[in-house]
Design a protein around this motif. Structure first.
Motif, PDB file in Angstrom:
ATOM      1  N   ALA A 124      30.178  -4.037  32.525  1.00 23.66           N
ATOM      2  CA  ALA A 124      31.341  -3.177  32.776  1.00 23.66           C
ATOM      3  C   ALA A 124      32.725  -3.404  31.682  1.00 23.66           C
ATOM      4  CB  ALA A 124      32.053  -3.467  34.365  1.00 23.66           C
ATOM      5  N   ALA A 125      32.733  -4.627  31.450  1.00 18.74           N
ATOM      6  CA  ALA A 125      33.899  -5.050  30.314  1.00 18.74           C
ATOM      7  C   ALA A 125      33.396  -4.487  29.022  1.00 18.74           C
ATOM      8  CB  ALA A 125      33.816  -6.517  30.081  1.00 18.74           C
ATOM      9  N   GLY A 156      34.475  -0.721  29.554  1.00 19.23           N
ATOM     10  CA  GLY A 156      35.973  -0.574  29.508  1.00 19.23           C
ATOM     11  C   GLY A 156      36.617  -0.787  28.024  1.00 19.23           C
ATOM     12  N   GLU A 157      36.007  -1.582  27.424  1.00 24.96           N
ATOM     13  CA  GLU A 157      36.494  -1.711  25.926  1.00 24.96           C
ATOM     14  C   GLU A 157      36.202  -0.236  25.120  1.00 24.96           C
ATOM     15  OE1 GLU A 157      38.508  -5.126  25.548  1.00 24.96           O
ATOM     16  OE2 GLU A 157      38.445  -3.742  23.964  1.00 24.96           O
ATOM     17  N   SER A 198      39.713  -9.183  23.712  1.00 24.81           N
ATOM     18  CA  SER A 198      39.707  -7.954  24.602  1.00 24.81           C
ATOM     19  C   SER A 198      41.139  -7.254  24.536  1.00 24.81           C
ATOM     20  CB  SER A 198      39.134  -8.247  25.859  1.00 24.81           C
ATOM     21  OG  SER A 198      39.424  -7.027  26.703  1.00 24.81           O
ATOM     22  N   ALA A 215      41.326  -5.505  33.678  1.00 23.99           N
ATOM     23  CA  ALA A 215      40.326  -5.110  32.776  1.00 23.99           C
ATOM     24  C   ALA A 215      38.836  -4.780  33.668  1.00 23.99           C
ATOM     25  CB  ALA A 215      39.886  -6.420  32.140  1.00 23.99           C
ATOM     26  N   GLY A 263      37.215  -1.393  33.637  1.00 25.91           N
ATOM     27  CA  GLY A 263      35.666  -1.572  33.077  1.00 25.91           C
ATOM     28  C   GLY A 263      34.862  -0.461  34.101  1.00 25.91           C
TER      29      GLY A 263
END
Lengths: 328, 328
Positions: A123-124, A127-128, A306, A313, A317
């Protein structure tokens, strides 16, 4: 029947971040702005059905409040041990229900919206890619350094999933250690046993035990020793604390030198509580990575922090997953 | 102008396998059958332009002979150090010309056909996916065990390329050795220093030096000791020769346990001269892999031998690239 106007108005997604204690959720627009957010406790429900029904009530209230009722395109969920491929939470030890939990289909049924779930690190990375540093990057590896070490691998513009959704478990790559660090997975010397918050505390205890050098860490009660206290001591110049981060960064850098040979990334993006140590961990990481890298990759791979705010976040994400879902 | 009939007749591709001594080429159909093949020497040309023009003449004669003139859809080339991303051969030490060589564009110009080039290991992976064991597999890692150790990684149905085409250099992942095996890349203890044909000879020399045990390998002149002679001795029951393959398989299996955490593969497919040792190398590989694997992957990843015939594999692999090219 939907008309075109209706389709065009589905300009929002719902991001859900399920943690062991609380479940947060937010309505997010395509620019990654949180329009509204709220949370419910994860614990204290009779069963998973009860949890989903409570979540449904709270989300409906949020949609009402933000005027986004009927404007949600899809749902994205980040949860521990969530498998995007099966839509299930598998073997989660942090949640109060037995695994596997068919979370994606439970939510699809409750909300009548397409739902995608994945683990926190993936997910992170999503998100990025959607809203952060990685916009435009097609090849990067997200490394989350927290209670554990997780990763999300993006190669050729695609978040790798693998045959059963278990791609990118880089926290469990075995590194070249002494072979004596038992990991939660039952094996020894996983990257996570060195580079997680717990691993850092363990390194500190070892270093304090193996040396007579003065250190402010010696006056910290054992149970209060944390990656954060060690980081603060290092920032005040404590030599042992600095050595701890130096060693941690070195192990991470050596591992990342090897990781480059898999996907030829443009960047590593690091995230999570341990990443807050900043250059204390990134400088030795960078040096060890360059020293151990095959010439093809040398001086080519950036290490970035990040760009997503901590408090947002996980939610962002999770929400990012939803943009890739087909509308129902 | 092309008409539909003309488009439909482009049912063949041209595969070119460029080696240090000879360059082989073949017309291949969609079932992976070689319709006709020939070769020219790689060496002995004035320059790369002279080589390309000689190749063009020989290929045209083959097309004439096989009646496939005008029926070729695209060209795929496997060559040492070829980069699919740039279309260039980069830093090839085995070829008689200075690198980088813009091979893809030279061939496109000469043949007026779309041309894709890649290194040998990626070509082998493409060949397996198009015609071999991997038909239907969307997640596998091809490992070529020969003079060097190469790899091609297929994840989520896609042959990984990476930011500059250098994904899948798994022969240069550093393994947990004694740190004393110098690799051609200038670093120590790359997987290749253990699991290539040369690495196997080195292991044999070390084992013979460290032991007084009888071995038929002691009567082989040092310059004749090869992975093949060691394999044959092991097949006859020579204990040291068997230990050499046991050790080689163990290092490979430990590495493959880690590799699984990247792409969650369904299978490893091994290929090349060293793979001919069969169970001598695969059994210890399998055992070490399972012993070192994270529980998520245990008992889930097959080890398969390449199903492509040795004499055809490189050509078929090269040709497989061509099927994915858009027609001009």
């Amino acid at each position: 029947m939907k008309d075109i106007k209706d389709m065009k108005e589905k300009d929002f997604v719902l991001g859900i971040d399920m943690g062991g204690t609380n479940t947060e959720f937010a309505v997010v627009n395509a620019r990654g702005e949180i329009i509204g957010r709220d949370s419910i406790p994860t614990v204290g429900h009779k069963d998973i059905y009860d949890f989903v029904s409570c979540l449904k009530g709270a989300v409906d209230a949020l949609l009402e409040r933000t005027g986004t009722n009927g404007c949600i395109r899809a749902i994205g969920v980040g949860a521990p041990c969530a498998n995007q491929y099966t839509g299930c939470i598998e073997a989660a030890t942090d949640l109060p229900w037995d695994s596997p939990i068919p979370l994606a289909s439970l939510l699809e049924r409750a909300f009548s919206l397409p739902t995608s779930i994945t683990n926190d690190a993936n997910a992170a990375a999503a998100g990025e890619m959607a809203y952060g540093h990685a916009r435009g990057l097609k090849n990067f590896i997200m490394i989350t350094l927290g209670t554990g070490v997780g990763s999300g691998i993006v190669c050729d513009g695609h978040l790798l999933s693998g045959s059963r959704g278990f791609a990118g478990e880089l926290g469990h790559v075995l590194v070249r250690g002494n072979g004596d660090r038992l990991c939660g997975c039952g094996r020894y010397d996983c990257l996570e046993t060195y580079c997680s918050a717990k691993g850092i505390v363990r390194t500190a205890k070892e270093m304090l035990g193996n040396s007579d050098m003065d250190s402010e860490l010696r006056s910290v009660p054992e149970e209060s020793l944390s990656a954060k206290t060690i980081c603060e001591a290092a920032q005040r110049g404590d030599v042992i604390a600095k050595d701890v981060y130096e060693f941690t960064g070195k192990i991470l850098g050596e591992a990342c030198a090897n990781f480059a040979a898999f996907t030829d990334p443009e960047a590593y993006i690091i995230f999570g509580g341990v990443a807050k140590a900043g250059d204390l961990i990134v400088e030795p990481m960078r040096q060890a990575m360059e020293r151990n890298m095959l010439h093809l990759y040398k001086d080519r791979v950036e290490i970035l922090f990040s760009s997503l705010k901590d408090a947002e976040a996980a939610l962002l994400g999770a929400s990012a997953l939803a943009w890739d879902m087909p509308e129902i």
